[in-house]
Write a protein that holds these residues in place. Structure first.
Motif, PDB file in Angstrom:
ATOM      1  N   ALA A 328       0.884  -1.158   0.000  1.00  0.00           N
ATOM      2  CA  ALA A 328       0.000   0.000   0.000  1.00  0.00           C
ATOM      3  C   ALA A 328       0.926   1.213   0.000  1.00  0.00           C
ATOM      4  CB  ALA A 328      -0.911   0.013   1.224  1.00  0.00           C
ATOM      5  N   ILE A 329       1.025   1.897  -1.120  1.00  0.00           N
ATOM      6  CA  ILE A 329       1.931   3.047  -1.231  1.00  0.00           C
ATOM      7  C   ILE A 329       1.152   4.312  -0.919  1.00  0.00           C
ATOM      8  CG2 ILE A 329       3.538   4.304  -2.699  1.00  0.00           C
ATOM      9  CD1 ILE A 329       4.016   1.809  -4.279  1.00  0.00           C
ATOM     10  N   THR A 330       1.634   5.069   0.062  1.00  0.00           N
ATOM     11  CA  THR A 330       0.894   6.216   0.582  1.00  0.00           C
ATOM     12  C   THR A 330       1.618   7.531   0.310  1.00  0.00           C
ATOM     13  OG1 THR A 330       1.961   6.059   2.752  1.00  0.00           O
ATOM     14  CG2 THR A 330      -0.069   4.785   2.437  1.00  0.00           C
ATOM     15  N   LYS A 331       0.854   8.605   0.400  1.00  0.00           N
ATOM     16  CA  LYS A 331       1.359   9.980   0.334  1.00  0.00           C
ATOM     17  C   LYS A 331       2.105  10.279  -0.973  1.00  0.00           C
ATOM     18  CE  LYS A 331       1.881  12.165   4.232  1.00  0.00           C
ATOM     19  NZ  LYS A 331       2.257  12.681   5.566  1.00  0.00           N
ATOM     20  N   LEU A 332       1.692   9.624  -2.031  1.00  0.00           N
ATOM     21  CA  LEU A 332       2.289   9.928  -3.337  1.00  0.00           C
ATOM     22  C   LEU A 332       2.026  11.362  -3.755  1.00  0.00           C
ATOM     23  CD1 LEU A 332       1.467   6.544  -5.007  1.00  0.00           C
ATOM     24  CD2 LEU A 332       3.699   7.648  -5.249  1.00  0.00           C
ATOM     25  N   ASP A 333       0.894  11.904  -3.319  1.00  0.00           N
ATOM     26  CA  ASP A 333       0.555  13.283  -3.681  1.00  0.00           C
ATOM     27  C   ASP A 333       1.534  14.298  -3.103  1.00  0.00           C
ATOM     28  OD1 ASP A 333      -0.906  12.143  -1.341  1.00  0.00           O
ATOM     29  OD2 ASP A 333      -1.415  14.250  -0.984  1.00  0.00           O
ATOM     30  N   VAL A 334       2.223  13.925  -2.004  1.00  0.00           N
ATOM     31  CA  VAL A 334       3.197  14.837  -1.395  1.00  0.00           C
ATOM     32  C   VAL A 334       4.350  15.112  -2.358  1.00  0.00           C
ATOM     33  CG1 VAL A 334       4.831  15.112   0.528  1.00  0.00           C
ATOM     34  CG2 VAL A 334       2.560  14.146   0.943  1.00  0.00           C
ATOM     35  N   LYS A 410       9.538  -6.921  -6.287  1.00  0.00           N
ATOM     36  CA  LYS A 410       8.748  -8.079  -6.738  1.00  0.00           C
ATOM     37  C   LYS A 410       7.463  -8.255  -5.922  1.00  0.00           C
ATOM     38  CE  LYS A 410      12.746 -10.575  -8.599  1.00  0.00           C
ATOM     39  NZ  LYS A 410      13.663  -9.414  -8.459  1.00  0.00           N
ATOM     40  N   ILE A 411       6.907  -7.121  -5.524  1.00  0.00           N
ATOM     41  CA  ILE A 411       5.654  -7.102  -4.765  1.00  0.00           C
ATOM     42  C   ILE A 411       4.710  -6.115  -5.440  1.00  0.00           C
ATOM     43  CG2 ILE A 411       4.575  -6.543  -2.530  1.00  0.00           C
ATOM     44  CD1 ILE A 411       7.297  -7.226  -1.241  1.00  0.00           C
ATOM     45  N   PRO A 412       3.467  -6.507  -5.715  1.00  0.00           N
ATOM     46  CA  PRO A 412       2.545  -5.591  -6.394  1.00  0.00           C
ATOM     47  C   PRO A 412       2.084  -4.446  -5.499  1.00  0.00           C
ATOM     48  CG  PRO A 412       1.405  -7.594  -5.749  1.00  0.00           C
ATOM     49  CD  PRO A 412       2.855  -7.827  -5.461  1.00  0.00           C
ATOM     50  N   ALA A 413       1.982  -3.271  -6.097  1.00  0.00           N
ATOM     51  CA  ALA A 413       1.432  -2.096  -5.392  1.00  0.00           C
ATOM     52  C   ALA A 413      -0.077  -2.124  -5.576  1.00  0.00           C
ATOM     53  CB  ALA A 413       2.031  -0.816  -5.944  1.00  0.00           C
ATOM     54  N   SER A 414      -0.764  -2.760  -4.648  1.00  0.00           N
ATOM     55  CA  SER A 414      -2.199  -3.016  -4.814  1.00  0.00           C
ATOM     56  C   SER A 414      -3.069  -1.874  -4.328  1.00  0.00           C
ATOM     57  CB  SER A 414      -2.574  -4.311  -4.092  1.00  0.00           C
ATOM     58  OG  SER A 414      -1.871  -5.412  -4.656  1.00  0.00           O
ATOM     59  N   ILE A 415      -2.548  -1.048  -3.410  1.00  0.00           N
ATOM     60  CA  ILE A 415      -3.292   0.105  -2.912  1.00  0.00           C
ATOM     61  C   ILE A 415      -2.446   1.353  -3.146  1.00  0.00           C
ATOM     62  CG2 ILE A 415      -4.275   1.249  -0.878  1.00  0.00           C
ATOM     63  CD1 ILE A 415      -4.865  -1.478   0.272  1.00  0.00           C
ATOM     64  N   ILE A 416      -3.053   2.353  -3.763  1.00  0.00           N
ATOM     65  CA  ILE A 416      -2.376   3.620  -4.037  1.00  0.00           C
ATOM     66  C   ILE A 416      -3.153   4.723  -3.336  1.00  0.00           C
ATOM     67  CG2 ILE A 416      -1.556   5.192  -5.822  1.00  0.00           C
ATOM     68  CD1 ILE A 416      -0.314   2.391  -5.981  1.00  0.00           C
ATOM     69  N   SER A 417      -2.499   5.434  -2.431  1.00  0.00           N
ATOM     70  CA  SER A 417      -3.147   6.520  -1.700  1.00  0.00           C
ATOM     71  C   SER A 417      -2.634   7.855  -2.217  1.00  0.00           C
ATOM     72  CB  SER A 417      -2.855   6.393  -0.200  1.00  0.00           C
ATOM     73  OG  SER A 417      -3.365   7.501   0.504  1.00  0.00           O
ATOM     74  N   ILE A 418      -3.571   8.717  -2.629  1.00  0.00           N
ATOM     75  CA  ILE A 418      -3.176  10.022  -3.198  1.00  0.00           C
ATOM     76  C   ILE A 418      -3.790  11.175  -2.410  1.00  0.00           C
ATOM     77  CG2 ILE A 418      -2.766   9.110  -5.502  1.00  0.00           C
ATOM     78  CD1 ILE A 418      -5.531  10.259  -6.296  1.00  0.00           C
ATOM     79  N   GLY A 419      -4.073  10.931  -1.123  1.00  0.00           N
ATOM     80  CA  GLY A 419      -4.627  11.973  -0.266  1.00  0.00           C
ATOM     81  C   GLY A 419      -5.014  11.381   1.075  1.00  0.00           C
TER      82      GLY A 419
END
Length: 433
Positions: A328-334, A410-419
């Motif tokens: 779960a990759i978070t805070k990409l919007d930052v 080698k792990i899928p980014a299944s959750i993307i948080s943009i806020g």
């Protein structure tokens, strides 16, 4: 066995609270399995902002159990303040359950915590001074009070008569603030706790395993992050509990073969609070900019977090220890509106390239990050449209960044948080339970 765990992949503050709250929608119970109120989760629901430290994030989901496992250390009075925050917002805590084996933080633990930091001097480890470490020390030394003791107040006097004189002597030796505790005050306190919280205390291991047997959906929520693990983190600049995958089992009373999927919560850059090595840490204006853009100030301490670029050596270390099946990759919007973004893929230590995170502090202090450069991406005006249109609507360069993380680990980014909001989440996996 519909079970799912979420664990921080860095030094905490990765955004686990939001992701746990998001995943909790389809769960029947959320289980905290380690740590205490030294952790901090911020969850935004509509116009309400909740700052939780001890209670499982799932407590904000009506109709679900919020379980505090045996591996957690509990400050009963601080928990009462968190409960008030929730009930004042019109929500119920009827689903709260507390393990009868969870150890209880006492006032002398907090006094000792602060005194030990002073005693360490330049070797301080950056504790939150919440009494977490001394409580775990007492657990291992077999001097602890447990939540089950509030159900048997007649046993408190015997334990207090043995433990209190020892703690008072220790506080005096450490030149700490004197403890005003008496056996009678302890008895009164445990009686009060029993009246307030006794109905929530039970054998949570039996409860959790029974729910799994019944096909119920269980979400295990980690606190802090893998790099703060007592065994595998940046020792001694770590917490006092097991924050990696194995901690789920020991801290909640379930067997390893009962865990289906483990989500690693990975912030799109790196932060940490307190002392300790940080290979990709930025300095000066660059750090201040990232700190300001990300709102990087501790929920528990209020301290500004140290900030730096994403470190995939750290991510690989955490993934190996925790068995992550998804990111779960978070805070990409930052990271919006940066011209260039950097990712660390190795450490240069005296001319030797390290791809795995070392235990040696001296190596970490000498380590220089080996960076891969990425082009940045622009911000957007309409998050709702991106969420509606899905992953492919994200800026191309952002997708390149995400896909490099997937390829490297080698792990899928299944959750993307943009806020920060619940709704600002792209779920590429679909059904989690």
């Amino acid at each position: 066995m519909p079970t799912l765990a979420i664990i921080g992949a860095q030094w905490g503050d990765e955004g686990k609270g939001k992701i746990t709250d998001y995943l909790a929608e389809d769960s029947d119970a959320v289980v905290r399995f380690q740590g205490g109120n030294n952790a901090g989760h911020t969850i935004v629901i509509g116009d309400n902002v909740f700052k939780l430290h001890l209670l499982p994030s799932g407590v904000l989901r009506e109709g679900k159990l919020a379980i505090i496992g045996n591996g957690v250390v509990v400050n009963m009075d601080d928990m009462a303040e968190e409960i008030k925050q929730i009930t004042d917002a019109g929500l119920s805590i009827d689903g709260l359950r507390i393990s009868d084996r969870a150890h209880l933080i006492q006032n002398y633990h907090k006094k000792l915590d602060g005194a030990e930091e002073i005693y360490r001097g330049k070797n301080s480890v950056g504790t939150t001074k919440k009494g977490i470490g001394p409580t775990y020390q007492d657990k291992i030394a077999r001097y602890g009070f447990r939540a089950g003791d509030i159900l048997e107040p007649e046993l408190v006097r015997e334990k207090a008569e043995f433990i209190l004189p020892m703690k008072k002597d220790l506080l005096k030796m450490m030149h700490a603030e004197e403890c005003q505790c008496t056996v009678e005050k302890f008895e009164d306190k445990f009686k009060r706790w029993g009246e307030t919280f006794g109905k929530y205390v039970c054998d949570t291991s039996v409860l959790i395993n029974d729910m799994i047997d019944e096909g119920k959906n269980i979400l295990f929520e980690g606190a802090q992050g893998a790099m703060l693990d007592i065994d595998h983190g940046t020792y001694p600049y770590v917490t006092s509990s097991s924050t990696v995958g194995g901690g789920i089992c020991s801290g909640s009373g379930v067997a390893p073969n009962r865990i289906d999927n483990v989500v690693g919560c990975l912030k799109a850059y790196t932060t940490r609070v307190g002392e300790g090595p940080f290979v990709t840490e930025l300095e000066g204006e660059a750090e201040e900019e990232l700190q300001k853009k990300g709102g990087e100030f501790g929920v528990t301490t209020g301290r500004g977090r140290r900030c730096g670029w994403l470190d995939l050596v750290v991510a690989e270390h955490a993934a190996r220890l925790c068995g992550f099946t998804h990111w779960a990759i978070t805070k990409l919007d930052v990271l919006n509106d940066y011209d260039k973004i950097y990712v660390c893929t190795g450490y240069d230590v005296d001319g030797k390239v390290l791809k795995h995170f070392p235990a040696s502090l001296s190596k970490l202090e000498k380590a220089k990050p080996i960076y891969k450069e990425f082009d940045g991406w622009d911000s957007w005006d309409d998050s709702e449209k991106i969420i509606k249109d899905g992953y492919d609507a994200l800026p191309k360069n952002m997708r390149t960044y995400i896909e490099f993380i997937e390829e490297y680990t080698k792990i899928p980014a299944s959750i993307i948080s943009i806020g920060p909001k619940r709704s600002e989440t792209i779920d590429r996996f679909g059904k989690w339970f």
